[in-house]
Each structure stands twice: as structure tokens, then as C-alpha cells.
Design an enzyme around this catalytic site. Structure first.
Site, PDB file in Angstrom:
ATOM      1  N   SER A  31       5.916   0.161  -9.526  1.00 36.96           N
ATOM      2  CA  SER A  31       5.182  -0.804 -10.202  1.00 36.96           C
ATOM      3  C   SER A  31       3.660  -0.645 -10.086  1.00 36.96           C
ATOM      4  O   SER A  31       2.633  -1.280 -10.884  1.00 36.96           O
ATOM      5  CB  SER A  31       5.373  -2.245 -10.290  1.00 36.96           C
ATOM      6  N   GLY A  32       3.040   0.220  -8.914  1.00 34.89           N
ATOM      7  CA  GLY A  32       1.894   0.292  -8.710  1.00 34.89           C
ATOM      8  C   GLY A  32       1.377  -0.557  -7.641  1.00 34.89           C
ATOM      9  O   GLY A  32       0.140  -0.826  -7.306  1.00 34.89           O
ATOM     10  N   THR A  35      -1.082   1.374  -5.277  1.00 35.87           N
ATOM     11  CA  THR A  35      -2.619   1.459  -6.172  1.00 35.87           C
ATOM     12  C   THR A  35      -3.469   0.126  -5.679  1.00 35.87           C
ATOM     13  O   THR A  35      -4.404   0.085  -5.574  1.00 35.87           O
ATOM     14  CB  THR A  35      -2.207   1.868  -7.499  1.00 35.87           C
ATOM     15  N   GLU A 103       2.162  -5.122   1.484  1.00 33.48           N
ATOM     16  CA  GLU A 103       2.978  -4.502   0.427  1.00 33.48           C
ATOM     17  C   GLU A 103       4.414  -5.207   0.509  1.00 33.48           C
ATOM     18  O   GLU A 103       5.144  -4.894   1.502  1.00 33.48           O
ATOM     19  CB  GLU A 103       2.875  -3.049   0.424  1.00 33.48           C
TER      20      GLU A 103
END
Ligand code: TTP
Length: 229
Positions: A31-32, A35, A103
Site C-alpha cells: 500500500s506504500g 514510501t 512502519e
């Protein structure tokens, strides 16, 4: 004779920890999240903790991630137990800045991945129970709280294409159904009337192109850097 075990120096750990709040980034596979982490790690106030996928791929020469995908009935519990351990390390790791950006978290392991493996029969009731008991002990006794969750909400169809493009070898055989089931669990956990939510949720539509995602990150910078909605 008594064995002297090394004891953690909690005072040192606390002194080293400057984080005022913890923000974790959640979202389905591809899903990123990385990033977003890379983008915000450029800010002086932020220390970003990438998910330790490389650790899962090499546990003294064993690629637990690959084993889990090849034979989940045999390896899912071992893999998720190890993921849980590395997540505890991330949550407890001292942070040198006011904002600690993680994350994922302990919580998506429990409420998305393990729930999915159990519901689909890839973890036995005994394995699920042992895992959940560990989760309970950890969350009730250690400082693993989070202040804000950023949810990168993405359609499983989009993810399926992205995962094929990035070609992480372990993930090439992931069926669409697996992504769709994980999506349902992310939605149940983060968008439903959930009693298992550790923090408020900022939802970003992450079906967009990269340049548009960077624009959204900029629009929401103040929320993410203040840890508040
Ligand atoms: P993700 O945590 O979803 O990370 P990602 O690299 O896909 O993130 P993004 O593309 O958004 O930057 O998953 C990494 C791999 O580990 C993926 O194959 C799914 C797997 N995984 C589990 O099987 N169980 C778990 O509990 C977690 C956290 C990951």
C-alpha cells in the site's frame, strides 16, 4: 553456582528516548507504507523505523517469510511469533526525536495477519491461543502504545498489480483472495466500530499515483507530525 544474567539499564533507555508520541503507518501489503516513511524521515523531528522484513528473511540462514508463504500450515505460527518479537523491539527502541514513526505495529500482526491465518485454517486453535496470550502479556505490561495510526487505504486490485511489479520473490504466488481477505480485516479493524483500536486513525486513499500521494502527505503533514487528528 548462579548465572549472572545481563540486565537492561532502564534508566539509560528512558534517557535515550526523546519521543513525545508514536505514529504508526498501517495498510495492506504494497500500500506504500515504506514510501510514506521515507518521505517523513527527512524531517528533523522524525525518526522512522522501517519494518524489519530483512530480519524475517534471514533468521540465522532461515527465510521465515518464504517458509510461511510456501507452507503456512507448518510455518505461519513460527513466522508470526518472530514478527511479534521484532515488533516489540521496534516499539521499545529508544527514539532520538520527538516523533517516532513506525512502519506497522504489534496490532496489525494480531488483528490482520494472525486473524486471517486463523480464520482461513492456517493456524490451529492451539497456535492462535499461544500467540494471543503472548500478545496480551506484551500489550498489558510493556510500553507499546501508539498515539496516531495513518491508514493507507487501498483496493486489493491495485495492490495485486503493484505486488507483481515490485517482484519481491516470496510474494509472487500471493493469490488475489489473500489480499482481499487482508483488506477486509484492515477495514474491520481500522474503519469499523472496533474495540481493539489503540489510537485514532487518519485515513488516506492510497490508490493514487506517487506524485499525488506526495501531495497528500504534504496536506497532512501537521497531523502526522503532531500525532493528533
Ligand atoms: P507489509 O508489512 O505489508 O510491508 P510492505 O513491504 O508490503 O509494505 P509497503 O509496500 O506498504 O511499503 O508486508 C511485508 C511482508 O510480510 C508481506 O509479504 C506480508 C508479510 N507479513 C505477514 O505475513 N505477517 C505480518 O504480520 C506482517 C507484518 C507482514
Amino acid at each position: 553456582t548462579r548465572i549472572e544474567l545481563p540486565r537492561p539499564n532502564f534508566e539509560m533507555l528512558l534517557k535515550g528516548n526523546k519521543a513525545r508520541f508514536t505514529v504508526c503507518v498501517e495498510g495492506n501489503i504494497g500500500s506504500g507504507k515504506s514510501t510514506l516513511l521515507n518521505h517523513f524521515s527527512k524531517f528533523n523531528d522524525v525518526e522512522a523505523f522501517q519494518e524489519p522484513v530483512q530480519k524475517w528473511q534471514d533468521v540465522r540462514g532461515n527465510n521465515l517469510l518464504a517458509l510461511m508463504y510456501e507452507d503456512p500450515m507448518r510455518w505461519a505460527h513460527t513466522f508470526q511469533a518472530y514478527v511479534q518479537m521484532t515488533m516489540v523491539e521496534q516499539h521499545l527502541h529508544p527514539c532520538s526525536t520527538p516523533v517516532k514513526l513506525l512502519e506497522r505495529s504489534l496490532y496489525s500482526g494480531r488483528y490482520c495477519f494472525v486473524e486471517n491465518l486463523y480464520r482461513s485454517g492456517k493456524m490451529t486453535n492451539a497456535e492462535y491461543t499461544v500467540y494471543c496470550e503472548w500478545f496480551k502479556i506484551i500489550t498489558q505490561n510493556l510500553d507499546v502504545g501508539v498515539d496516531l495510526i495513518v491508514y493507507l487505504q487501498t483496493d486489493p486490485e491495485v495492490l495485486h498489480t503493484r505486488i507483481k511489479e515490485r517482484a519481491r520473490s516470496e510474494e509472487q504466488a500471493i493469490p488475489f483472495q489473500y489480499l482481499s481477505d487482508l483488506h477486509t480485516l484492515h477495514e474491520e479493524w481500522l474503519m469499523g466500530p472496533s474495540s481493539s483500536l489503540p489510537a485514532p486513525v487518519l485515513v488516506l486513499d492510497a490508490n493514487d499515483t506517487l506524485p499525488n500521494m506526495y501531495k497528500k502527505f504534504e496536506e497532512h503533514t501537521s497531523e502526522i507530525l503532531s500525532g493528533k487528528l
